[in-house]
Design a protein around this motif. Structure first.
Motif, short mmCIF file in Angstrom:
data_model
loop_
_atom_site.label_atom_id
_atom_site.label_comp_id
_atom_site.label_asym_id
_atom_site.label_seq_id
_atom_site.Cartn_x
_atom_site.Cartn_y
_atom_site.Cartn_z
N ALA A 86 0.85 -1.20 0.00
CA ALA A 86 0.00 0.00 0.00
C ALA A 86 0.88 1.25 0.00
O ALA A 86 0.52 2.27 -0.60
N ASP A 87 2.04 1.18 0.65
CA ASP A 87 2.95 2.34 0.70
C ASP A 87 3.50 2.64 -0.69
O ASP A 87 3.62 3.81 -1.08
N MET A 88 3.85 1.61 -1.44
CA MET A 88 4.34 1.81 -2.81
C MET A 88 3.26 2.48 -3.66
O MET A 88 3.53 3.42 -4.41
N LEU A 89 2.04 2.00 -3.54
CA LEU A 89 0.94 2.56 -4.34
C LEU A 89 0.71 4.02 -3.96
O LEU A 89 0.49 4.87 -4.84
N ALA A 90 0.79 4.32 -2.67
CA ALA A 90 0.57 5.70 -2.21
C ALA A 90 1.66 6.62 -2.77
O ALA A 90 1.37 7.74 -3.22
N ILE A 91 2.91 6.15 -2.76
CA ILE A 91 4.03 6.96 -3.29
C ILE A 91 3.84 7.17 -4.79
O ILE A 91 4.03 8.27 -5.31
N ALA A 92 3.45 6.12 -5.49
CA ALA A 92 3.25 6.23 -6.95
C ALA A 92 2.18 7.27 -7.25
O ALA A 92 2.35 8.13 -8.11
N GLU A 93 1.08 7.21 -6.52
CA GLU A 93 -0.01 8.15 -6.78
C GLU A 93 0.37 9.58 -6.43
O GLU A 93 -0.06 10.53 -7.09
N ALA A 94 1.22 9.74 -5.40
CA ALA A 94 1.65 11.10 -5.01
C ALA A 94 2.66 11.65 -6.01
O ALA A 94 2.73 12.87 -6.21
#
Ligand SMILES: C[S@@+](CC[C@H](N)C(=O)[O-])C[C@H]1O[C@@H](n2cnc3c(N)ncnc32)[C@H](O)[C@@H]1O
Length: 225
Positions: A86-94
Motif C-alpha cells: 500500500a505504501d508503494m501505491l501511495a508513493i506512486a499516486e503522489a
C-alpha cells in the motif's frame, strides 16, 4: 480468482513508506542509474511492440509507477497497476503527474492471487519481481497466476546466467557464502525457460540489458492454448 490465501514472501515486507520513498528516487539517482532506467525503458518499449502494442495492460508490480508514463505513450491503452505494498501505491499516486494518473487504475494485490478475473487483460507487464523469488515452486505458482489473468502475453524481467555478472556473482558466493538476508537470485536460462513452458507460455522474444555482461533479461511470452 484464486481462493486459497496467497503465498507471502519475506522480501515483500520490506516495501514500507521509507523504502517506497527511496525506491521512487532510486532510478534517477546519478548518471549510471538514469542510464540504466533509460535502457529499461528501451527494452520495455521493444517488448510492448513485440507483444502487439496491447490495449489492456496490467503493470504488476507497479512499484513507484516508473513505467506509467511509458505505458501511457500508447493513446488507447488502459493501464491497470497493482502492487502488494500500500505504501508503494501511495508513493506512486503522489509522485506521478495528474495527466498520467487519470490513465491508470491502481489497486493493491498479490502477484500470487491477482484480484482480477480470468483473461482480464491483454498483457501483464512484470518488471523486477521474479528475480526476488528463489523457490521454483513459488515462481511456478506466480507464472500460473499470470497465465490465468492474461488473455495473450506476459512481459517479464529477471536475472539470468550466461553473462559476466552472473559468473562473477557465483564466483564471489563460492568464496563468501551468501548472507541470510539475500533476496535477489540468478536463475539459469534453461531452468526459467522450462518453467515458462510448464506454466503454459511460449517464448516470443528474449532481450538482454547488455548482452554477455549484465544479468537483466526481458522475455516476451505468449499464452498457449
Ligand atoms: C523492485 S520493485 C519493482 C517495481 C517496478 N516494477 C519497477 O521496476 O520499478 C518490486 C515491487 O514488488 C512488490 N511486491 C513484492 N512482493 C509482491 C507480491 N507478492 N505481489 C505483488 N507485488 C509485490 C513490492 O512492493 C515492490 O513495489
Amino acid at each position: 480468482m484464486t481462493t486459497s490465501s496467497p503465498i507471502e514472501l519475506e522480501f515483500s515486507r520490506k516495501y514500507d513508506r521509507q523504502h517506497a520513498y527511496e525506491y521512487l528516487h532510486k532510478h534517477h539517482d546519478g548518471p549510471a542509474r538514469r542510464l540504466s532506467h533509460w535502457r529499461d525503458e528501451q527494452m520495455a518499449r521493444r517488448a510492448l511492440k513485440i507483444a502487439g502494442d496491447p490495449d489492456l495492460v496490467l503493470d504488476l508490480p507497479c512499484g513507484a509507477g516508473r513505467f506509467w508514463p511509458l505505458l501511457a505513450e500508447h493513446p488507447s491503452r488502459m493501464i491497470f497497476a497493482a502492487d502488494n505494498s500500500a505504501d508503494m501505491l501511495a508513493i506512486a499516486e503522489a509522485a506521478q503527474p495528474r495527466e498520467i494518473l487519470y490513465r491508470v487504475e491502481s489497486f493493491q494485490t498479490s502477484a500470487f492471487a491477482i484480484d482480477m478475473g480470468d483473461n482480464a487483460v491483454d498483457s501483464i507487464f512484470c518488471m523486477r519481481l521474479l528475480h526476488h523469488i528463489a523457490d521454483p515452486a513459488h515462481r511456478l505458482a506466480m507464472l500460473r497466476e499470470f497465465h490465468r489473468v492474461t488473455r495473450d502475453t506476459l512481459i517479464v524481467s529477471l536475472w539470468v546466467d550466461g553473462n559476466y555478472k552472473a559468473w562473477k556473482r557465483k564466483r564471489l558466493e563460492r568464496r563468501r557464502p551468501a548472507k541470510d538476508n539475500q533476496n535477489r537470485f540468478v536463475v539459469e536460462r534453461s531452468v526459467i525457460e522450462a518453467e515458462f513452458a510448464e506454466a503454459g507460455f511460449d517464448i516470443l522474444d528474449r532481450s538482454d540489458f547488455l548482452p554477455g555482461y549484465a544479468m537483466w533479461r526481458v522475455y516476451v511470452l505468449r499464452k498457449r492454448g
